[in-house]
Design a protein around this motif. Structure first.
Motif, mmCIF file in Angstrom:
data_model
loop_
_atom_site.group_PDB
_atom_site.id
_atom_site.type_symbol
_atom_site.label_atom_id
_atom_site.label_comp_id
_atom_site.label_asym_id
_atom_site.label_seq_id
_atom_site.Cartn_x
_atom_site.Cartn_y
_atom_site.Cartn_z
ATOM 1 N N GLY A 199 14.887 43.975 -70.693
ATOM 2 C CA GLY A 199 16.331 43.792 -70.724
ATOM 3 C C GLY A 199 16.977 43.657 -69.370
ATOM 4 N N ALA A 200 16.179 43.437 -68.328
ATOM 5 C CA ALA A 200 16.712 43.410 -66.964
ATOM 6 C C ALA A 200 17.257 42.059 -66.553
ATOM 7 N N GLY A 201 17.205 41.090 -67.442
ATOM 8 C CA GLY A 201 17.751 39.777 -67.130
ATOM 9 C C GLY A 201 17.033 39.060 -66.013
ATOM 10 N N GLY A 202 15.729 39.320 -65.878
ATOM 11 C CA GLY A 202 14.963 38.684 -64.818
ATOM 12 C C GLY A 202 15.078 39.377 -63.474
ATOM 13 N N HIS A 203 15.842 40.459 -63.413
ATOM 14 C CA HIS A 203 15.993 41.233 -62.182
ATOM 15 C C HIS A 203 15.024 42.416 -62.196
ATOM 16 N N GLY A 204 15.167 43.281 -61.216
ATOM 17 C CA GLY A 204 14.250 44.392 -61.079
ATOM 18 C C GLY A 204 14.648 45.611 -61.890
ATOM 19 N N VAL A 205 13.808 46.645 -61.787
ATOM 20 C CA VAL A 205 14.011 47.904 -62.498
ATOM 21 C C VAL A 205 13.947 49.053 -61.501
ATOM 22 N N ALA A 206 14.846 49.997 -61.672
ATOM 23 C CA ALA A 206 14.830 51.229 -60.887
ATOM 24 C C ALA A 206 14.605 52.416 -61.807
ATOM 25 N N PHE A 207 14.016 53.466 -61.275
ATOM 26 C CA PHE A 207 14.005 54.772 -61.919
ATOM 27 C C PHE A 207 14.967 55.654 -61.129
ATOM 28 N N LEU A 208 15.889 56.294 -61.838
ATOM 29 C CA LEU A 208 16.876 57.178 -61.236
ATOM 30 C C LEU A 208 16.701 58.552 -61.860
ATOM 31 N N GLY A 209 16.457 59.575 -61.048
ATOM 32 C CA GLY A 209 16.197 60.889 -61.616
ATOM 33 C C GLY A 209 16.891 62.000 -60.871
ATOM 34 N N MET A 210 17.246 63.044 -61.617
ATOM 35 C CA MET A 210 17.892 64.224 -61.057
ATOM 36 C C MET A 210 17.034 65.445 -61.351
ATOM 37 N N SER A 211 16.709 66.214 -60.315
ATOM 38 C CA SER A 211 15.967 67.464 -60.463
ATOM 39 C C SER A 211 14.651 67.224 -61.221
ATOM 40 N N MET A 212 14.485 67.803 -62.411
ATOM 41 C CA MET A 212 13.282 67.548 -63.201
ATOM 42 C C MET A 212 13.055 66.052 -63.360
ATOM 43 N N GLY A 213 14.135 65.331 -63.653
ATOM 44 C CA GLY A 213 14.023 63.890 -63.817
ATOM 45 C C GLY A 213 13.630 63.175 -62.539
ATOM 46 N N GLY A 214 14.036 63.742 -61.392
ATOM 47 C CA GLY A 214 13.605 63.174 -60.121
ATOM 48 C C GLY A 214 12.104 63.297 -59.943
ATOM 49 N N HIS A 215 11.579 64.455 -60.331
ATOM 50 C CA HIS A 215 10.124 64.636 -60.295
ATOM 51 C C HIS A 215 9.433 63.592 -61.175
ATOM 52 N N ILE A 216 9.952 63.395 -62.379
ATOM 53 C CA ILE A 216 9.337 62.434 -63.299
ATOM 54 C C ILE A 216 9.392 61.031 -62.710
ATOM 55 N N ALA A 217 10.510 60.680 -62.080
ATOM 56 C CA ALA A 217 10.636 59.355 -61.476
ATOM 57 C C ALA A 217 9.623 59.156 -60.355
ATOM 58 N N VAL A 218 9.412 60.198 -59.548
ATOM 59 C CA VAL A 218 8.423 60.091 -58.469
ATOM 60 C C VAL A 218 7.022 59.970 -59.054
ATOM 61 N N ARG A 219 6.712 60.776 -60.055
ATOM 62 C CA ARG A 219 5.410 60.668 -60.712
ATOM 63 C C ARG A 219 5.205 59.268 -61.275
ATOM 64 N N ALA A 220 6.253 58.729 -61.923
ATOM 65 C CA ALA A 220 6.143 57.381 -62.487
ATOM 66 C C ALA A 220 5.846 56.354 -61.400
ATOM 67 N N ALA A 221 6.437 56.544 -60.216
ATOM 68 C CA ALA A 221 6.224 55.587 -59.125
ATOM 69 C C ALA A 221 4.785 55.584 -58.632
ATOM 70 N N THR A 222 4.032 56.660 -58.891
ATOM 71 C CA THR A 222 2.623 56.689 -58.487
ATOM 72 C C THR A 222 1.735 55.957 -59.482
#
Length: 247
Positions: free
Chosen positions: A111-134
Motif C-alpha cells: 500500500g505504499a504507492g511505489g514508495h518506501g516503508v518505515a518502521f516507527l516504534g516507541m519504547s517496546m515498539g522501538g525495540h521491535i522496530a530495531v529487531r525487524a531492521a536486523t
C-alpha cells in the motif's frame, strides 16, 4: 482532519491470525509506516499518530502484537494499566514478533504507492522496530527510547539483543533514526552511547539524538509527568523530515 476517514481493523494473513489497525490517507500516498506501539497497545495516542501520518500522506499500519493473548489491547497510563501491559509484554516471543512484523511489512509495502516503508516504534515498539531492521528490508527505522538494544532478559528480546547483529541492519539498508532522553530510566546515557558505537562499528547509517532533561516517554502528551513538549516537537520534525527524504 474532519473528512479523513478513521483507522480500521484489518486481517493480516490467515483468518484468525494477527490483525492490524490501518489508517489510510485520502490523497496521494507518499509511502507507508509500520507503527510499533508501546506496551500500552493500540490506544488513543497511537491512533493519533496514525491520523497524523495519514494527513501527511502515509499509510499507517499498526500490528496487534498482543493478539495471541489479548486482541485489540488499548491501555491508558495508570499504574494498574502499566502492570497489565507488562504482563502482556513479558509473554511476547521474539520469533513470533518477527513473523508479525513481516506480515505488517507486506501490507505496508503493498500500500505504499511505489514508495518506501518505515518502521516507527516507541519504547517496546522501538525495540521491535530495531529487531525487524536486523531481519527485514525497509528504508527507515525511527525509534523513540527503544529498550533492550544491548541487553536481554525477557522472551521478546531472546538470547541475543538486536544490536549484537547491527551489521544486519546495514546489510538490509534501513537508516536508523533514534531518540532518547537524558533521564531515561530504561535506556540510560551509557547504553545509548554504546548503541551509537555499535551502529558506527557495524556501518549502519544512523542519527541518534539525546534530549537534556527529558524522560522515558517524553514524546507522549498523554503522559504529563514525562512529556517534554520541546523535545517531542523536535523529534517529530526530524521523523517527518526523514520520512519525506527516505521514503
Amino acid at each position: 482532519m474532519g473528512e479523513l476517514m478513521t483507522g480500521q481493523w484489518q486481517q493480516l494473513g490467515a483468518e484468525g491470525g494477527i490483525e492490524a489497525y490501518v489508517h489510510r490517507p485520502t490523497g496521494e500516498v507518499r509511502g507507508a509506516v509500520v507503527v510499533c506501539a508501546e506496551l500500552y497497545g493500540i490506544n488513543d495516542y497511537v491512533r493519533g499518530i496514525c491520523a497524523e501520518l495519514a494527513e501527511l500522506g502515509y499509510l499507517a499500519v499498526v500490528p496487534d502484537f498482543y493478539w495471541r493473548d489479548a486482541r485489540r489491547t488499548a491501555l491508558g497510563y495508570s499504574a494498574e494499566e502499566r502492570e497489565a501491559g507488562l504482563v502482556l509484554m513479558k509473554a511476547l516471543d521474539r520469533d513470533q514478533l518477527l513473523a508479525d512484523a513481516a506480515e505488517a511489512l507486506a501490507l505496508a509495502r503493498s500500500g505504499a504507492g511505489g514508495h518506501g516503508v518505515a518502521f516507527l516504534g516507541m519504547s517496546m515498539g522501538g525495540h521491535i522496530a530495531v529487531r525487524a531492521a536486523t531481519e527485514l528490508r525497509f528504508e527507515l527505522a525511527a525509534v523513540f527510547y527503544p529498550g533492550w538494544l544491548l541487553n536481554s532478559g525477557m522472551p521478546l528480546v531472546g538470547p541475543v539483543p538486536p544490536l549484537e547483529h547491527a551489521e544486519r541492519i546495514a546489510e538490509n539498508g534501513a537508516f536508523f533514526l533514534g531518540f532518547c532522553g537524558e533521564l531515561d530510566h530504561i535506556l540510560p546515557p551509557a547504553e545509548w552511547q554504546a548503541a551509537e558505537q555499535r551502529l558506527t562499528a557495524a556501518g549502519v547509517a544512523h542519527e541518534l539524538v539525546s534530549y537534556p532533561g527529558a524522560r522515558h516517554g517524553f514524546a507522549c502528551a498523554d503522559r504529563p509527568a514525562d512529556y517534554d513538549a520541546a523535545a517531542a516537537e523536535d523529534a517529530w520534525q526530524r521523523v517527518h523530515r526523514a520520512l519525506a527524504e527516505r521514503l
